[in-house]
Write a protein that holds these residues in place. Structure first.
Motif, PDB file in Angstrom:
ATOM      1  N   ARG A   1     -80.050 -38.112   4.684  1.00 13.61           N
ATOM      2  CA  ARG A   1     -79.901 -38.382   3.611  1.00 13.61           C
ATOM      3  C   ARG A   1     -78.369 -37.777   3.392  1.00 13.61           C
ATOM      4  NH1 ARG A   1     -82.917 -34.822   0.428  1.00 13.61           N
ATOM      5  NH2 ARG A   1     -82.626 -36.091  -1.469  1.00 13.61           N
ATOM      6  N   GLY A   2     -77.457 -38.761   2.563  1.00 14.85           N
ATOM      7  CA  GLY A   2     -76.293 -38.181   2.163  1.00 14.85           C
ATOM      8  C   GLY A   2     -76.152 -37.447   0.859  1.00 14.85           C
ATOM      9  N   GLN A   3     -75.025 -36.927   0.511  1.00  8.95           N
ATOM     10  CA  GLN A   3     -74.990 -36.175  -0.632  1.00  8.95           C
ATOM     11  C   GLN A   3     -75.113 -36.691  -2.096  1.00  8.95           C
ATOM     12  OE1 GLN A   3     -74.486 -32.945   0.491  1.00  8.95           O
ATOM     13  NE2 GLN A   3     -72.983 -32.790   1.618  1.00  8.95           N
ATOM     14  N   PHE A   4     -74.827 -38.109  -1.951  1.00  9.73           N
ATOM     15  CA  PHE A   4     -75.386 -38.632  -3.303  1.00  9.73           C
ATOM     16  C   PHE A   4     -76.799 -38.534  -3.388  1.00  9.73           C
ATOM     17  CE2 PHE A   4     -71.255 -40.820  -3.364  1.00  9.73           C
ATOM     18  CZ  PHE A   4     -71.101 -40.864  -4.949  1.00  9.73           C
ATOM     19  N   GLU A   5     -77.770 -38.830  -2.580  1.00 10.16           N
ATOM     20  CA  GLU A   5     -79.167 -38.668  -2.590  1.00 10.16           C
ATOM     21  C   GLU A   5     -79.619 -37.381  -2.859  1.00 10.16           C
ATOM     22  OE1 GLU A   5     -82.115 -40.961   0.179  1.00 10.16           O
ATOM     23  OE2 GLU A   5     -80.042 -41.409   1.096  1.00 10.16           O
ATOM     24  N   GLN A   6     -78.932 -36.223  -2.010  1.00 13.67           N
ATOM     25  CA  GLN A   6     -79.297 -35.011  -2.344  1.00 13.67           C
ATOM     26  C   GLN A   6     -78.893 -34.604  -3.548  1.00 13.67           C
ATOM     27  OE1 GLN A   6     -77.843 -32.228   0.751  1.00 13.67           O
ATOM     28  NE2 GLN A   6     -77.941 -33.985   2.221  1.00 13.67           N
ATOM     29  N   ALA A   7     -77.983 -35.194  -4.247  1.00 14.88           N
ATOM     30  CA  ALA A   7     -77.599 -34.714  -5.780  1.00 14.88           C
ATOM     31  C   ALA A   7     -78.416 -35.597  -6.741  1.00 14.88           C
ATOM     32  CB  ALA A   7     -75.955 -34.916  -6.078  1.00 14.88           C
ATOM     33  N   ASN A   8     -79.481 -36.376  -6.584  1.00 19.47           N
ATOM     34  CA  ASN A   8     -79.853 -37.130  -7.249  1.00 19.47           C
ATOM     35  C   ASN A   8     -80.673 -36.243  -8.401  1.00 19.47           C
ATOM     36  OD1 ASN A   8     -81.216 -39.560  -8.495  1.00 19.47           O
ATOM     37  ND2 ASN A   8     -83.014 -39.361  -7.179  1.00 19.47           N
ATOM     38  N   GLY A   9     -80.292 -36.778  -9.730  1.00 17.06           N
ATOM     39  CA  GLY A   9     -80.762 -36.167 -10.817  1.00 17.06           C
ATOM     40  C   GLY A   9     -79.778 -35.098 -11.477  1.00 17.06           C
ATOM     41  N   GLY A  10     -78.865 -34.673 -10.549  1.00 14.39           N
ATOM     42  CA  GLY A  10     -77.973 -33.662 -10.738  1.00 14.39           C
ATOM     43  C   GLY A  10     -76.616 -33.890 -10.846  1.00 14.39           C
ATOM     44  N   THR A  11     -75.735 -33.150 -10.159  1.00 15.62           N
ATOM     45  CA  THR A  11     -74.082 -33.241 -10.204  1.00 15.62           C
ATOM     46  C   THR A  11     -73.678 -33.342  -8.951  1.00 15.62           C
ATOM     47  OG1 THR A  11     -74.243 -32.082 -12.395  1.00 15.62           O
ATOM     48  CG2 THR A  11     -72.032 -32.267 -11.232  1.00 15.62           C
ATOM     49  N   LEU A  12     -72.744 -34.358  -8.629  1.00 13.71           N
ATOM     50  CA  LEU A  12     -72.161 -34.300  -7.300  1.00 13.71           C
ATOM     51  C   LEU A  12     -70.719 -34.030  -7.554  1.00 13.71           C
ATOM     52  CD1 LEU A  12     -71.834 -35.279  -4.079  1.00 13.71           C
ATOM     53  CD2 LEU A  12     -71.459 -37.224  -4.816  1.00 13.71           C
ATOM     54  N   PHE A  13     -70.079 -32.906  -6.932  1.00 16.74           N
ATOM     55  CA  PHE A  13     -68.613 -32.843  -7.037  1.00 16.74           C
ATOM     56  C   PHE A  13     -67.724 -33.051  -5.792  1.00 16.74           C
ATOM     57  CE2 PHE A  13     -65.622 -29.144  -6.614  1.00 16.74           C
ATOM     58  CZ  PHE A  13     -64.788 -29.522  -7.460  1.00 16.74           C
ATOM     59  N   LEU A  14     -66.895 -33.787  -6.033  1.00 19.88           N
ATOM     60  CA  LEU A  14     -66.101 -34.264  -5.057  1.00 19.88           C
ATOM     61  C   LEU A  14     -64.763 -33.618  -4.971  1.00 19.88           C
ATOM     62  CD1 LEU A  14     -66.882 -38.157  -5.166  1.00 19.88           C
ATOM     63  CD2 LEU A  14     -67.896 -36.534  -3.629  1.00 19.88           C
ATOM     64  N   ASP A  15     -64.514 -32.586  -4.224  1.00 19.54           N
ATOM     65  CA  ASP A  15     -63.439 -31.558  -4.258  1.00 19.54           C
ATOM     66  C   ASP A  15     -62.411 -32.300  -3.570  1.00 19.54           C
ATOM     67  OD1 ASP A  15     -61.900 -29.694  -5.112  1.00 19.54           O
ATOM     68  OD2 ASP A  15     -62.578 -28.279  -3.639  1.00 19.54           O
ATOM     69  N   GLU A  16     -61.120 -32.182  -3.810  1.00 18.28           N
ATOM     70  CA  GLU A  16     -59.973 -32.688  -3.042  1.00 18.28           C
ATOM     71  C   GLU A  16     -60.249 -34.365  -2.702  1.00 18.28           C
ATOM     72  OE1 GLU A  16     -57.483 -30.993  -3.316  1.00 18.28           O
ATOM     73  OE2 GLU A  16     -58.340 -29.046  -3.349  1.00 18.28           O
ATOM     74  N   ILE A  17     -60.553 -34.944  -3.841  1.00 17.56           N
ATOM     75  CA  ILE A  17     -60.776 -36.359  -3.677  1.00 17.56           C
ATOM     76  C   ILE A  17     -59.552 -37.336  -3.212  1.00 17.56           C
ATOM     77  CG2 ILE A  17     -60.263 -36.922  -6.144  1.00 17.56           C
ATOM     78  CD1 ILE A  17     -63.067 -38.930  -5.578  1.00 17.56           C
ATOM     79  N   GLY A  18     -58.308 -36.619  -3.772  1.00 20.85           N
ATOM     80  CA  GLY A  18     -57.105 -37.116  -3.357  1.00 20.85           C
ATOM     81  C   GLY A  18     -56.890 -37.291  -1.728  1.00 20.85           C
ATOM     82  N   ASP A  19     -57.674 -36.677  -0.932  1.00 20.77           N
ATOM     83  CA  ASP A  19     -57.355 -36.546   0.316  1.00 20.77           C
ATOM     84  C   ASP A  19     -58.530 -37.620   0.950  1.00 20.77           C
ATOM     85  OD1 ASP A  19     -55.366 -34.801   0.663  1.00 20.77           O
ATOM     86  OD2 ASP A  19     -56.967 -33.230   0.414  1.00 20.77           O
TER      87      ASP A  19
ATOM     88  N   LYS B   1     -81.266 -46.167  -5.064  1.00 21.64           N
ATOM     89  CA  LYS B   1     -80.893 -46.341  -6.560  1.00 21.64           C
ATOM     90  C   LYS B   1     -80.812 -44.707  -6.602  1.00 21.64           C
ATOM     91  CE  LYS B   1     -82.228 -50.520  -8.378  1.00 21.64           C
ATOM     92  NZ  LYS B   1     -83.079 -51.392  -9.379  1.00 21.64           N
ATOM     93  N   VAL B   2     -79.814 -44.202  -7.322  1.00 19.61           N
ATOM     94  CA  VAL B   2     -79.680 -42.663  -7.739  1.00 19.61           C
ATOM     95  C   VAL B   2     -79.181 -42.382  -9.003  1.00 19.61           C
ATOM     96  CG1 VAL B   2     -79.308 -41.743  -5.196  1.00 19.61           C
ATOM     97  CG2 VAL B   2     -77.110 -42.552  -6.540  1.00 19.61           C
ATOM     98  N   ASP B   3     -79.374 -41.337  -9.647  1.00 23.93           N
ATOM     99  CA  ASP B   3     -79.051 -40.939 -10.807  1.00 23.93           C
ATOM    100  C   ASP B   3     -78.132 -39.673 -10.775  1.00 23.93           C
ATOM    101  OD1 ASP B   3     -78.469 -40.182 -13.537  1.00 23.93           O
ATOM    102  OD2 ASP B   3     -80.625 -39.458 -13.923  1.00 23.93           O
ATOM    103  N   VAL B   4     -76.739 -39.865 -10.697  1.00 19.61           N
ATOM    104  CA  VAL B   4     -75.970 -38.585 -10.189  1.00 19.61           C
ATOM    105  C   VAL B   4     -74.794 -38.831 -11.201  1.00 19.61           C
ATOM    106  CG1 VAL B   4     -74.302 -37.640  -8.649  1.00 19.61           C
ATOM    107  CG2 VAL B   4     -76.550 -38.643  -7.951  1.00 19.61           C
ATOM    108  N   ARG B   5     -74.448 -37.504 -11.710  1.00 19.58           N
ATOM    109  CA  ARG B   5     -73.258 -37.428 -12.609  1.00 19.58           C
ATOM    110  C   ARG B   5     -72.048 -36.985 -11.724  1.00 19.58           C
ATOM    111  NH1 ARG B   5     -71.741 -33.133 -17.417  1.00 19.58           N
ATOM    112  NH2 ARG B   5     -70.001 -34.149 -18.128  1.00 19.58           N
ATOM    113  N   VAL B   6     -70.710 -37.786 -11.652  1.00 12.62           N
ATOM    114  CA  VAL B   6     -69.755 -37.168 -10.474  1.00 12.62           C
ATOM    115  C   VAL B   6     -68.844 -36.503 -11.380  1.00 12.62           C
ATOM    116  CG1 VAL B   6     -68.104 -38.011  -8.997  1.00 12.62           C
ATOM    117  CG2 VAL B   6     -70.622 -39.244  -8.983  1.00 12.62           C
ATOM    118  N   LEU B   7     -68.394 -35.273 -10.543  1.00  9.14           N
ATOM    119  CA  LEU B   7     -67.230 -34.621 -11.219  1.00  9.14           C
ATOM    120  C   LEU B   7     -66.273 -34.593  -9.959  1.00  9.14           C
ATOM    121  CD1 LEU B   7     -69.024 -31.549 -12.526  1.00  9.14           C
ATOM    122  CD2 LEU B   7     -68.450 -33.594 -13.752  1.00  9.14           C
TER     123      LEU B   7
END
Length: 463
Positions: free
Chosen positions: A225-243, A271-277
């Motif tokens: 399971r990827g991080q999008f799935e693991q964060a389902n219902g919560g928040t996914l934080f993509l740090d250093e997205i510029g890289d 299908k997931v419900d994730v807020r991305v920061l």
């Protein structure tokens, strides 16, 4: 220490029998005949568990439960009743009761349910303590104007479902801001998942984010399971997205637009419900100009922009940060807190901190371990910063080797090296006078002589 239980029932026979059986089980038991009496006990010595009858004169059990929960929200309550109904039981549970038992009571059943209630209460306490510890670790410290403004932005953005793009230099605490936004959101009870995009090889980042099916590539020996799935219902934080590479950016953009994706090697839409920061230390608008970042993804992410200030712009927060990191490290390592002299704090506040909060935290950890006494002095602070401070406090020439950054075989070797250098500098300051040096170090002359011999401090009187 045994658990404490309060029995609240207007029937003396029930209070007596329950008290007897529970004391035989090793619990500390108190009793009350009315709801008002129970509230008085909660005002002085709240128990771990309350066994509460529903039908009582003056104030019934449901009203007592409501008032106790207002006073101590975490209290554990078991309701008992001889005239119960499903409606009453449901109402009690909605008011916060843990369990509901009908009379006549089976003492064996009661003791079993009490054990369950107390175990659940213990686990809840541990969970609250752990969460409090985690929240302290990720606490945003400081009352400077820029930090107050940052908190206002977090409190405004947190409750919304909008995406946030967090900018700032390396080490400023962008992940702390992301966690604070998550804690202020309606998703705070769901997962917060952080992904450092710069630390994952390009060949693996798609699998890391979206997961993969078994056999989808060499080494994929099971489904993941990827991080999008693991964060389902919560928040996914993509740090250093510029890289992140342009091809991965395209897949992230599609996942944000559709809130669905397929695992690597799979065909089923997830299908997931994730807020991305997201966060980056790069100027993403410049990266767009260079063709290194997708403009459409930038505008998807940059709904609410937040910039975390560097430490040099909030120097007034440094004393609070020093105390905060010192307390955290003392708790984690079982060490005693140290004092910081006014002169040493001045050194910290004059320094520009190119590594920001992360650099300060690492420095405090090193000083906590390596300073032999109970006070961090200006000379030790200056030495640790390799003479890069500005202003009135200048660095000692002996600081050049930066002992704190050397590699040592053991903590004892590191402490001895620091102590040897510190004593050598103090001896030079006092022109190799043992008595004055010992007075300055606040130790006996005989102790200083032993240290000089033990550490092999070279004596070079000026002549």
């Amino acid at each position: 220490m045994s658990a404490s239980i309060l029995i609240v029932d207007d029937e003396e026979a029930i209070r007596t029998s329950l008290r007897s059986i529970l004391e035989d089980e090793g619990y500390e038991v108190a009793v009350a005949g009315t709801g008002l009496e129970a509230l008085k006990i909660y005002g002085t010595d709240p128990p771990d568990l309350m066994i509460l009858d529903i039908w009582m004169p003056e104030m019934d059990g449901l009203e007592t439960l409501r008032r106790v929960k207002e006073f101590v929200p975490t209290t554990q309550v078991m309701m008992i009743s001889g005239h119960g109904s499903i409606e009453t039981a449901v109402k009690a549970i909605k008011l916060g009761a843990y369990d509901y038992i009908e009379k006549p009571l089976s003492l064996e059943n009661v003791t079993f349910r009490v054990k369950q209630a107390l175990e659940q209460y213990r686990l809840a306490q541990e969970n609250r303590a752990l969460r409090s510890k985690v929240e302290r670790k990720f606490e945003l410290v400081g009352q400077s104007p820029v930090m107050q403004r940052l908190r206002e932005l977090i409190e405004t953005a947190g409750p919304t479902n909008s995406r946030v793009l967090i900018g700032g230099e390396n080490g400023t605490g962008k992940e702390l801001v992301a966690r604070a936004i998550h804690l202020h959101s309606t998703r705070s009870e769901h997962p917060f998942v952080a992904v450092n995009c710069a630390a994952i090889p390009e060949t693996l980042i798609e699998s890391e984010l979206f997961g993969h099916e078994k056999g989808s590539f060499t080494g994929a020996i099971s489904m993941k399971r990827g991080q999008f799935e693991q964060a389902n219902g919560g928040t996914l934080f993509l740090d250093e997205i510029g890289d992140m590479s342009l091809s991965t950016q395209a897949k992230v953009l599609r996942a944000l637009q559709e809130q669905q994706f397929t695992r690597v090697g799979g065909t089923k839409l997830m299908k997931v419900d994730v807020r991305v920061l997201a966060a980056s230390n790069k100027d993403l608008e410049k990266e767009i100009g260079k063709g290194q970042f997708r403009e459409d993804l930038y505008y998807r992410l940059n709904v609410v922009p937040i910039v975390v200030p560097p430490l040099r712009e909030r120097r007034e927060d440094i004393p609070a940060l020093v105390q905060h990191f010192m307390k955290l490290h003392a708790e984690e390592q079982g060490l005693r807190m140290k004092d910081v002299s006014l002169e040493a704090m001045g050194v910290f506040q004059q320094y520009d901190w190119p590594g920001n909060i992360r650099e300060l935290r690492n420095l405090i950890e090193r000083l906590m371990i390596m300073v032999p006494g109970f006070t961090i002095e200006a000379a030790q602070a200056t030495l640790s910063l390799q003479g890069r401070t500005t202003g009135a406090v200048s660095a000692s020439p002996s600081a050049a080797p930066l002992l704190l950054n050397k590699s040592y075989d053991s903590l004892r070797d590191a402490r001895n090296a620091f102590e040897k250098d510190y004593i050598s500098r103090k001896l030079r300051e006092h022109h190799w006078n043992i008595s004055r040096t010992a007075d300055d170090l606040k130790i006996e002359r005989s102790h200083l002589h032993r240290k000089i011999k033990l550490l092999d401090v070279e004596m070079r009187p000026e002549g």
